[in-house]
Design a protein around this motif. Structure first.
Motif, short mmCIF file in Angstrom:
data_model
loop_
_atom_site.label_atom_id
_atom_site.label_comp_id
_atom_site.label_asym_id
_atom_site.label_seq_id
_atom_site.Cartn_x
_atom_site.Cartn_y
_atom_site.Cartn_z
N CYS A 332 0.43 -1.32 0.43
CA CYS A 332 0.05 -0.36 -0.08
C CYS A 332 0.52 1.31 0.01
CB CYS A 332 -0.81 -0.40 1.10
SG CYS A 332 0.23 -0.03 2.66
N ALA A 333 2.28 0.93 0.11
CA ALA A 333 3.17 2.58 0.18
C ALA A 333 4.45 2.44 -0.46
CB ALA A 333 2.84 3.33 1.66
N GLU A 334 5.42 3.43 -0.29
CA GLU A 334 6.94 2.86 -0.56
C GLU A 334 7.07 2.40 0.58
OE1 GLU A 334 7.26 6.53 -3.00
OE2 GLU A 334 7.17 6.44 -4.61
N TYR A 335 8.48 1.45 -0.42
CA TYR A 335 8.98 1.15 0.62
C TYR A 335 10.40 1.14 -0.13
CZ TYR A 335 8.07 -3.46 -1.25
OH TYR A 335 8.00 -4.62 -1.75
N SER A 336 12.06 0.86 0.60
CA SER A 336 12.80 0.35 0.13
C SER A 336 14.02 -0.95 0.96
CB SER A 336 13.88 2.08 0.44
OG SER A 336 13.36 2.99 -0.36
N VAL A 337 14.14 -1.21 -0.37
CA VAL A 337 15.04 -2.60 -0.02
C VAL A 337 16.69 -2.39 -0.86
CG1 VAL A 337 15.36 -5.07 -0.17
CG2 VAL A 337 13.46 -3.75 -0.07
N PHE A 338 17.75 -2.23 0.95
CA PHE A 338 18.82 -2.21 0.61
C PHE A 338 19.80 -3.41 -0.03
CE2 PHE A 338 17.49 2.18 1.20
CZ PHE A 338 18.70 2.41 0.59
N GLU A 339 20.46 -4.35 -0.85
CA GLU A 339 21.20 -5.31 -0.55
C GLU A 339 22.73 -4.48 -0.88
OE1 GLU A 339 19.49 -8.05 -3.50
OE2 GLU A 339 17.13 -7.62 -2.91
N GLY A 340 23.57 -5.75 0.28
CA GLY A 340 25.64 -5.91 0.36
C GLY A 340 25.18 -4.36 1.29
N PHE A 341 24.69 -3.33 1.81
CA PHE A 341 24.81 -2.35 2.46
C PHE A 341 25.49 -2.89 3.13
CE2 PHE A 341 22.48 -0.39 -1.54
CZ PHE A 341 23.40 0.62 -2.30
N THR A 342 24.90 -3.48 4.19
CA THR A 342 25.10 -3.60 5.71
C THR A 342 26.98 -4.48 5.58
OG1 THR A 342 23.77 -5.38 5.45
CG2 THR A 342 23.02 -3.19 6.78
N GLU A 343 27.18 -5.19 4.66
CA GLU A 343 28.39 -6.23 4.73
C GLU A 343 29.13 -5.00 4.23
OE1 GLU A 343 24.35 -8.77 3.88
OE2 GLU A 343 25.43 -6.64 2.92
N LEU A 344 29.09 -3.55 3.55
CA LEU A 344 30.08 -3.21 3.02
C LEU A 344 30.42 -1.52 3.69
CD1 LEU A 344 32.37 -2.85 0.23
CD2 LEU A 344 30.44 -1.33 -0.44
N PHE A 345 29.66 -1.32 4.82
CA PHE A 345 29.67 0.11 4.86
C PHE A 345 29.45 -0.62 6.80
CE2 PHE A 345 28.64 1.93 1.03
CZ PHE A 345 29.40 2.58 1.02
N GLU A 346 30.03 0.08 7.84
CA GLU A 346 29.94 -0.48 9.42
C GLU A 346 28.83 0.77 9.54
OE1 GLU A 346 33.79 0.96 10.76
OE2 GLU A 346 34.80 -1.17 9.73
N ASP A 347 27.70 0.54 10.14
CA ASP A 347 27.07 1.04 11.36
C ASP A 347 26.13 1.84 10.34
OD1 ASP A 347 25.09 1.71 13.22
OD2 ASP A 347 26.21 3.68 13.32
N PHE A 348 25.91 0.86 9.56
CA PHE A 348 24.95 0.97 7.83
C PHE A 348 23.55 2.15 8.27
CE2 PHE A 348 22.27 1.11 3.98
CZ PHE A 348 22.95 1.99 3.11
N GLU A 349 22.97 1.20 9.11
CA GLU A 349 21.32 1.63 8.95
C GLU A 349 21.70 2.43 10.51
OE1 GLU A 349 20.32 -1.88 11.11
OE2 GLU A 349 21.45 -3.59 10.35
N ASN A 350 22.39 2.96 11.04
CA ASN A 350 21.93 4.17 11.82
C ASN A 350 22.27 5.34 11.52
OD1 ASN A 350 21.42 3.01 13.76
ND2 ASN A 350 23.16 2.82 14.92
N TRP A 351 23.39 5.10 10.58
CA TRP A 351 23.93 6.02 9.55
C TRP A 351 22.50 6.84 8.42
CZ3 TRP A 351 23.32 6.30 3.43
CH2 TRP A 351 23.76 7.64 3.51
N LEU A 352 21.90 5.56 7.82
CA LEU A 352 20.86 6.15 6.92
C LEU A 352 19.53 6.68 7.69
CD1 LEU A 352 19.04 5.37 3.98
CD2 LEU A 352 18.67 2.86 4.38
#
Length: 565
Positions: A332-352
């Motif tokens: 019903c709404a827009e959402y985003s999917v990230f694949e490979g980013f948490t493997e490449l960057f440290e603490d990626f989720e908090n930064w995003l």
């Protein structure tokens, strides 16, 4: 006594009794055919309850089924009785036991008196109607149908296929042009008697007895031979859904029925007390004098059909669980999917989360548990972090998550280690924004201290899984907003790639990124990939990754100024 009523009743006889008394009280003689499937005791009780009415007749009872010739026979018998016993009747109105008058009977009689020679019957050729059901248009008039479509569907379909295969066809009687339309009509005595007394009636009856759904074509075709003035419409409001099933009217349809300005409505629910009390119990009902216009409520029915077939985007529930690919949008709404980013960057989720202001989760489809934001064990809508609960129906888990949080953008991580049941769902979901760095799953393998043979086996498996996922993303059926980088491509210009995906989430007018996540140390990663190749595994999803150490992004040393003389 210018109007007579023919009624075909088969259920809810108590309601039929109410309507019969209403017609009779306003000077309309009624002839009733009660389906032979109604038990003898119930029929006798019904007949006894109406014994005080003089202008009421009951006919010989036939066993009628949907779409069979017996319905036409019952109509013929009742019509002949009405014409024979009530000579003053000028118009005959065909109704069912579930029909309900919506306007004063006196107004209907005045309307017909003003049109003494007009026949009201929907009558159109097959080519002119869009609502024939079952794939049988002209064939309903040229094939034979000895088996019930409802009770013996398999035999019905096989016999139709056999006739098609053998090229068997019946001839339409000379001079007849088949027409179809609503079963519920109002014909003049002159036209109806001409049909019933036609010298060729035996021929016509024999032909139509083998036509599919003859009650919607017999009178509709023969009326064209004798009527001098046809209004190709019914005075009875009857609506059908996209499957050809009639709409049933309930108490909450009261204002809708009033707006239609129709004289009669069909398929009233037998427990709709408000409708029966309102339309049968008001002797001072307002005389409108307006033309029946069911088109005034067509828009509402069209919206109802759309809601039934398409529903609300992304909503699934027990009362409306659509067939596969019938849903009105996967989510019903827009959402985003990230694949490979948490493997490449440290603490990626908090930064995003800081960069976008959205709700950023970990791997929602991780094998061991659902990684909700902040490690929560339950999330909006009582969604559990239990992998077993989620895996009962992963696809519905995703759709419920987006539905429960509509108004707030959700972002989660995904990869080849996750449950892959939703791979095709997110690929064909126009609400999904997918950013993928292919081959990034190899980075955690590179960082572990495990036997190389085990790493090679796992790398081959993960690459196969991700390749199948990429097949879905690159399919012609994919509707998501998809950006794909190989690992080698991404690390060449990571800032540009991050800026692009963040802009897509937050909008194009955001300022440039001033803070970026720290990339993991990839020193020796190229050699790791080369070792996989040396062991017989080809890591092709990473792109053309150099074997030499990745150069650090250092600013070039400032050159000393010098003069040129």
């Amino acid at each position: 006594m210018t109007l007579g009523i023919v009624m075909l009743a088969h259920t809810a006889l108590d309601r039929a009794e109410q309507v019969i008394r209403h017609w009779n009280a306003h000077g309309c003689p009624v002839v009733v055919h009660v389906d032979a499937k109604v038990g003898k005791a119930a029929f006798e009780r019904f007949k006894s309850n109406l014994a005080d009415l003089e202008d009421l007749r009951f006919t010989k009872r036939l066993r009628c089924e949907w779409g069979t010739w017996e319905l036409v026979q019952a109509t013929q018998i009742a019509s002949e009785t009405l014409l024979a016993e009530f000579a003053e009747v000028r118009h005959v109105y065909l109704t069912s036991g579930s029909c309900l008058p919506l306007r004063p009977v006196a107004e209907l009689k005045a309307y017909l008196d003003a049109r003494p020679r007009t026949d009201f019957i929907e009558s159109a050729t097959i080519a002119d109607v869009p609502w024939t059901v079952g794939g049988l248009d002209e064939e309903r008039f040229t094939l034979r149908f000895p088996f019930s479509w409802r009770k013996n569907r398999w035999l019905f379909d096989r016999y139709v296929e056999l006739q098609r295969k053998l090229g068997l066809k019946r001839r339409v009687p000379a001079g007849l042009v088949p027409h179809i339309g609503s079963q519920w009509w109002c014909l003049t005595r002159q036209t109806l008697s001409a049909i019933l007394q036609d010298p060729d009636r035996g021929l016509y009856d024999s032909y139509f007895s083998k036509v599919w759904i003859p009650d919607e074509s017999y009178f509709q075709t023969l009326v064209r031979h004798y009527s001098t003035q046809i209004e190709s419409r019914s005075l009875t409001l009857s609506k059908f859904d996209f499957q050809g099933k009639p709409h049933i009217f309930y108490d909450d349809h009261l204002q809708l029925l009033r707006r239609s300005d129709c004289f009669v409505a069909r398929k009233i629910w037998s427990e709709a007390n408000l409708l029966y009390d309102t339309f049968l119990g008001d002797p001072d009902a307002v005389v409108k004098g307006s033309e029946p216009n069911p088109g005034k409520i067509d828009r509402i029915f069209a919206r109802a059909v759309e809601r039934r077939t398409r529903g609300r985007p992304g909503l699934y529930m027990q009362s409306r669980f659509p067939n596969e690919n019938w849903e009105n949008g996967v989510t019903c709404a827009e959402y985003s999917v990230f694949e490979g980013f948490t493997e490449l960057f440290e603490d990626f989720e908090n930064w995003l989360a800081k960069a976008t202001g959205a709700r950023v989760h970990g791997h929602l489809f991780a094998p061991d548990r659902v990684e909700f934001e902040g490690g929560q064990t339950t999330f909006t809508g009582a969604l559990s972090d239990s992998a077993a609960v989620r895996d009962y129906n992963p696809r519905m888990f995703l759709r419920s998550l987006i539905w429960n949080t509509r108004g707030e953008r959700q972002i989660f991580q995904f990869g080849p280690l996750d449950i892959q049941d939703v791979s095709w769902d997110i690929a064909r979901d126009a609400n999904a924004q997918i950013s993928i760095i292919t081959g990034a799953w190899a980075v955690p393998l590179f960082q572990t201290n495990r036997n190389f043979a085990d790493l090679r086996t796992e790398a081959a498996l993960l690459q196969k899984i991700e390749n199948e996922h990429l097949t879905a993303l690159r399919s012609i059926h994919a509707k998501a907003k998809i950006r794909i980088w190989t690992l080698a491509e991404f690390i060449e210009t990571p800032m540009e790639a991050l800026q692009t995906v963040v802009d897509e989430i937050t909008g194009k007018n955001t300022r440039r990124l001033t803070e970026v996540p720290k990339m993991v140390d990839l020193t020796g990663f190229g050699q790791f990939l080369q070792n996989l190749k040396n062991q017989g595994m080809h890591p092709y999803l990473m792109g053309d990754f150099p074997v030499d150490p990745v150069p650090e992004n250092k600013k070039p040393a400032k050159r000393k100024p010098y003069l040129v003389r």
